[in-house]
Design a protein around this motif. Structure first.
Motif, PDB file in Angstrom:
ATOM      1  N   GLN A 373     -12.514   2.747   0.030  1.00 26.93           N
ATOM      2  CA  GLN A 373     -11.567   1.638   0.002  1.00 26.93           C
ATOM      3  C   GLN A 373     -12.245   0.344  -0.417  1.00 26.93           C
ATOM      4  OE1 GLN A 373      -8.289   1.769   0.390  1.00 26.93           O
ATOM      5  NE2 GLN A 373      -8.056  -0.452   0.119  1.00 26.93           N
ATOM      6  N   LYS A 376     -12.901   0.424  -4.179  1.00 17.81           N
ATOM      7  CA  LYS A 376     -11.644   0.260  -4.910  1.00 17.81           C
ATOM      8  C   LYS A 376     -11.214  -1.201  -4.950  1.00 17.81           C
ATOM      9  CE  LYS A 376      -9.532   4.820  -4.167  1.00 17.81           C
ATOM     10  NZ  LYS A 376      -8.383   5.541  -3.529  1.00 17.81           N
ATOM     11  N   GLU A 377     -11.284  -1.874  -3.809  1.00 13.07           N
ATOM     12  CA  GLU A 377     -10.862  -3.266  -3.766  1.00 13.07           C
ATOM     13  C   GLU A 377     -11.740  -4.154  -4.632  1.00 13.07           C
ATOM     14  OE1 GLU A 377     -10.561  -4.623   0.209  1.00 13.07           O
ATOM     15  OE2 GLU A 377      -8.941  -3.248   0.755  1.00 13.07           O
ATOM     16  N   GLU A 380     -10.882  -3.454  -8.355  1.00 13.47           N
ATOM     17  CA  GLU A 380      -9.543  -3.897  -8.745  1.00 13.47           C
ATOM     18  C   GLU A 380      -9.335  -5.398  -8.557  1.00 13.47           C
ATOM     19  OE1 GLU A 380      -6.987  -1.567  -6.359  1.00 13.47           O
ATOM     20  OE2 GLU A 380      -7.475   0.349  -7.345  1.00 13.47           O
ATOM     21  N   ALA A 381     -10.354  -6.112  -8.110  1.00 15.56           N
ATOM     22  CA  ALA A 381     -10.210  -7.551  -7.842  1.00 15.56           C
ATOM     23  C   ALA A 381     -10.428  -8.333  -9.130  1.00 15.56           C
ATOM     24  CB  ALA A 381     -11.181  -7.978  -6.755  1.00 15.56           C
ATOM     25  N   GLN A 812      -8.067  -1.212   4.634  1.00 16.87           N
ATOM     26  CA  GLN A 812      -7.252  -1.884   3.624  1.00 16.87           C
ATOM     27  C   GLN A 812      -7.314  -3.401   3.846  1.00 16.87           C
ATOM     28  OE1 GLN A 812      -3.254  -0.478   3.511  1.00 16.87           O
ATOM     29  NE2 GLN A 812      -2.620  -1.845   1.845  1.00 16.87           N
ATOM     30  N   GLY A 813      -7.693  -4.122   2.782  1.00 16.56           N
ATOM     31  CA  GLY A 813      -7.805  -5.574   2.869  1.00 16.56           C
ATOM     32  C   GLY A 813      -9.134  -6.067   3.413  1.00 16.56           C
ATOM     33  N   ASN A 816     -11.011  -8.881   1.176  1.00 15.12           N
ATOM     34  CA  ASN A 816     -10.394 -10.196   1.276  1.00 15.12           C
ATOM     35  C   ASN A 816     -10.720 -10.841   2.624  1.00 15.12           C
ATOM     36  OD1 ASN A 816      -8.475 -12.274   0.235  1.00 15.12           O
ATOM     37  ND2 ASN A 816      -7.322 -11.642   2.062  1.00 15.12           N
TER      38      ASN A 816
END
Length: 932
Positions: A373, A376-377, A380-381, A812-813, A816
């Motif tokens: 995860q 991926k983040e 994709e950022a 997830q998240g 951020n």
């Protein structure tokens, strides 16, 4: 006539020597073996069967002319002539016709060469050499000289220890010799073991085991041993005087005499080491037992000698998967070198499960790299703008530019890291505890149990330095040299000050590398080439590691010389104390030199960088380096991988490549007839050279013995355990290196080095304590690496506390949440972006308390501290429990030792009683004799 060294030498020396009468034929009486010595008759041979016809004196030799007196008179008289005299060379070359072809005996073909001394005839130290050799003959050693065939300036002195000399010093040195055949008793354990052996014989043969039929020399002497005593000589199994003392024992006795023989009047004017230091002699070494290669296969023709057997069954690269013949290694090189290879083999075998688990952890990270995860983040950022990495020419960049960096980090920073760190801590404990058991078994098999309790001999340098101050030894009750406490304390303080100075020098070098990384970071971040600009993290880390590696290798040479000087300054009492002191200094120097930069990256990199708008700067000039958004673990992994890989390559080259080049150059000079500038015969075939000439052209063993060998492996053990949480492939690299290292060291000892002096030892010395210290440090370091360096704890806290799906504990998240916001307009620059992100847990600029630490920061900090405490207590508890469960010595071994001690007392009593009965019967009267 002229005077030389206090002797009158006639001018017609050649006529005097040539008319020396030949002694009559010697007929040695056969030694009739006693009833108790018959079981050990077969085991008393120390050479292969096909060598006994010329390596040992037969019990009933055939009558033949004996040139012993002639050879000895030539050698003695030649030692009295000036070094420029060529007459001796002619006589000695003429006498070589009577010498054996292998170069292992004197010219008479009977006296075995136990040691070789080498000197230059042009050396001005003639008086010292004459006095030294005269005193050696007074001690009972026999000397014979031979000129070199490859260099006219080189002269070899062959040393032979007579039977009386061997017996005298064997008694002084408490050397244990065969006494009686061992008696075994059967119980239910041995019966069960016998049944297991029958079942085991039905199973397929283990390909790693050595073929016993091809190793006849591995049949150990199945006899009890006792300290040799001339008063109880009738107790020992002396079937042949020439083979009773093994070659290694004979060399050890001769070395003992060489170390304690004076060459001038004075307290410190003694020992072969000082003569080697002032260039009186060029070298001193025991000879190899012939060549290591043969034109015939060993399976059909057998081994020519023990060296040939070691090469075929141990040093060849083709048998890298076989077990080591430890008994043969110990017999040829001594117990000290045998224990080193036993420890190295045990360590290599224990690395197999560690390497497998490390590979599984790495594969787990490889297979989950794309599904992570966090990765991926990051990938994709595309809209996440990161703050510039420098303040002058750097621009904001997108988080997705570091996609590759994040995926590589996943390989080493995943869920299996914690498990592997705990596993390696337990592995280190199991390795050390089982080595204690293995060492106890070797100590029993090699008959070193009682030798552990014996008082070690003083170093000749210590005796010479403190001979004026004596005290009574509390154990032996005899006066011995003593070092006063004030003198010892003052020397120790100077040594400690030198150690701290060298460590400070290491830290200075690390600081220089840190400054280089700061400068390189700015240059690479603002580089014109887009590829470098996007991968500035890799470029900075890679160049920093290479510079650091070059500094490490350059400083190692300085550390070795400083450690040697500081150790000699302390004047250790015994040889083992000297080695332990020198080894500890070398380990401290090289461990700090090798790991200081690694500790910086693991625990200091990015911790004090500050935040945008308030960065901390070094000398108010260079901004401190930050970690990547995915963590600093990849920098630590890169540091370890590069240093470990290149250091192993460098060490292997210096251990084998450098001696190979030196020996090749020596052979090249021999073929040209130069021989190092002294002229000589043009030897076309190396096999024509005698053994002493061949050994002289080999390289000597390291001046510090096995310290360098142990140090390399112990530093590798530290790399394998201390930061293993950051680099799970470290055990695999260590395993591959050690497989090569064993055969490389074996090849080096057998083929490239002169034969080292066989020495006794009961353990690996101070290295065991150092390994235990590394094991404790590894637990603490891995706890901090997982808690502080990696992102395992922040991800764990986010999943359980701040994640959107707390029940499922997802990430997830997470990216951020781990990035804070900074307002770039506060810097009054003309950036097109107002807000940028940076790695930290701080409040946004629009909050009531901007840029202050958030509650999540304190939760993560508390979790990190809690993890360190729980991890350390858990692992230390498991280590202590395992150490309690595994005894240092197996119970059956304790029973065998107690049984053997009891039987030895009974046998000594029976043997002495039998001797008294024979004396009474011989004298025909009552015979009173006290127990000697």
């Amino acid at each position: 006539m002229y005077h030389h060294c206090g002797y009158i030498i006639p001018e017609v020396f050649d006529q005097t020597c040539m008319h020396t009468s030949i002694s009559e034929i010697l007929k040695e009486k056969s030694l009739k073996p006693s009833r108790r010595s018959l079981p050990c008759l077969a085991q008393s041979q120390t050479h292969p069967i096909n060598l006994n016809h010329f390596l040992s004196v037969p019990l009933s030799p055939e009558p033949k002319p004996d040139l012993d007196d002639l050879s000895q008179s030539i050698s003695t008289s030649c030692s009295l002539l000036p070094p420029q005299t060529d007459l001796c060379d002619a006589l000695l070359l003429q006498g070589k016709k009577q010498s054996d072809a292998s170069g292992l005996l004197f010219r008479d073909g009977k006296k075995r060469i136990d040691y070789i001394l080498v000197y230059k005839k042009s050396s001005p130290q003639v008086e010292k050499r004459c006095t030294f050799e005269k005193n050696l003959r007074a001690e009972g050693l026999m000397l014979e000289k031979e000129p070199s065939l490859t260099n006219n300036d080189i002269m070899f002195v062959k040393v032979h220890a007579t039977w009386d000399t061997l017996c005298k010093y064997a008694e002084q040195m408490n050397i244990r010799m065969p006494f009686r055949k061992k008696c075994y008793f059967t119980d239910w354990r041995s019966k069960t073991l016998g049944r297991c052996q029958q079942i085991k014989s039905w199973l397929p043969k283990n390909p790693m085991k050595l073929d016993k039929e091809a190793l006849p020399d591995l049949e150990e002497t199945d006899c009890y041993t006792a300290p040799f005593s001339r008063a109880r000589m009738h107790h020992f199994t002396i079937n042949n005087r020439e083979t009773f003392f093994s070659n290694s024992t004979r060399s050890r006795i001769v070395h003992h005499v060489l170390q304690r023989t004076k060459y001038e009047d004075g307290k410190s004017k003694m020992g072969i080491n000082r003569l080697l230091g002032n260039n009186t002699y060029e070298a001193a070494f025991p000879p190899h037992e012939g060549g290591y290669k043969s034109g015939h296969p060993i399976k059909t023709h057998g081994a020519q000698n023990q060296r040939h057997l070691l090469y075929e069954r141990w040093a060849r690269w083709g048998i890298w998967y076989k077990y080591q013949p430890l008994d043969l290694i110990r017999r040829y090189f001594g117990e000290k070198i045998g224990l080193y290879f036993a420890w190295l083999g045990w360590y290599t075998g224990m690395l197999i499960p560690a390497a497998l688990v490390g590979v599984f952890v790495f594969l787990y990270g490889l297979f989950t790299m794309d599904s992570s995860q966090v990765s991926k983040e990051i990938c994709e950022a595309n809209t996440t703008i990161m703050c510039p990495m420098c303040e002058e020419s750097c621009k904001p960049w997108t988080l997705s530019d570091s996609c590759v960096f994040a995926k590589v980090t996943r390989l080493f920073d995943n869920g299996g890291t914690v498990f592997f760190a705990i596993f390696m801590a337990i592995w280190a404990t199991v390795f050390l505890e089982f080595w204690k058991r293995r060492r106890a078994e070797l100590t029993y098999d090699w008959d070193l149990i009682d030798w552990e309790e014996e008082e070690e001999e003083l170093r000749p340098q210590f005796e010479a330095k403190y001979s004026g101050v004596e005290r009574v030894n509390p154990i032996s009750g005899k006066p011995e040299p003593f070092q006063p406490f004030s003198d010892k304390l003052s020397r120790l303080m100077v040594s400690v000050s030198g150690i701290f100075f060298m460590i400070s020098l290491v830290l200075t070098a690390v600081f220089a590398v840190v400054v280089f990384r700061l400068i390189a970071m700015e240059k690479f971040a603002s580089f014109n080439w887009d590829f470098i600009q996007k991968n500035w993290q890799f470029a900075t880390s890679g160049t920093g590691v290479c510079i650091n590696f070059m500094m490490i290798m350059s400083l190692n040479v300085v550390y070795e010389k400083v450690a040697y000087l500081l150790t000699n300054l302390e004047h250790p009492r015994t040889e083992s104390e000297w080695e332990n002191s020198f080894a500890l200094k070398m380990f401290l120097f090289q461990f700090v030199n090798l790991n200081s930069s690694t500790f910086y990256i693991a625990f200091f990199l990015g911790r004090f960088a500050g935040r945008p708008g308030s960065y901390n700067k070094l000398f108010n000039r260079w901004r401190l380096e930050e970690c990547h958004p995915s963590g600093c673990l990849i920098d630590l992994c890169l540091q370890m991988g590069v240093i470990m890989f290149f250091k192993q390559i460098w060490n292997n080259f210096m251990e084998l490549g450098y001696p190979l080049l030196q020996n090749w150059w020596s052979r090249r000079k021999m073929k040209k007839g130069g021989g190092g500038g002294g002229g000589g015969q043009n030897v076309e075939n190396k096999t024509q050279l005698p053994q002493w000439d061949k050994d002289w052209n080999l390289q000597p063993m390291n001046a510090h013995g096995l310290v360098d060998e142990y140090l390399e492996m112990v530093l590798q053990f530290g790399f394998t355990t201390i930061f293993v949480a950051a680099f799970p492939l470290a055990p695999l690299l260590a395993l591959l290196n050690n497989i090569i290292e064993i055969r490389l060291d074996a090849y080096k000892f057998v083929t490239q080095w002169r034969r080292p002096m066989p020495a006794r030892a009961t353990d690996i010395g101070i290295w065991h304590g150092i390994l235990e210290g590394i094991g404790v440090l590894a637990v603490i370091t891995n706890a901090f690496v997982i808690a502080i360096t990696s992102d395992y704890i922040p991800r764990f806290v986010y999943a359980f506390k701040y994640g959107p799906c707390a029940d499922k504990r997802c990430l997830q998240g997470y990216m951020n949440s781990s990035l804070s916001v900074f307002d770039m307009w506060e810097l009054k620059n003309s950036s097109e972006f107002r807000y940028c992100r940076y790695r930290d847990y701080r409040a946004p600029p629009w909050s009531t308390m901007p840029y202050e630490f958030t509650l999540q920061f304190w939760h993560v900090l508390a979790a990190r501290l809690a993890f360190i405490i729980v991890f350390e207590h858990l692992v230390f508890g498991i280590k202590s429990f395992i150490a309690y469960l595994i005894p240092d010595m197996p119970k059956d071994l304790c029973d065998r030792m107690r049984r053997e001690k009891y039987l030895m007392q009974e046998m000594m009593y029976e043997a002495e009683l039998e001797h008294l009965q024979k004396e009474r019967k011989k004298n025909g009267r009552r015979y009173h004799h006290e127990w000697p």
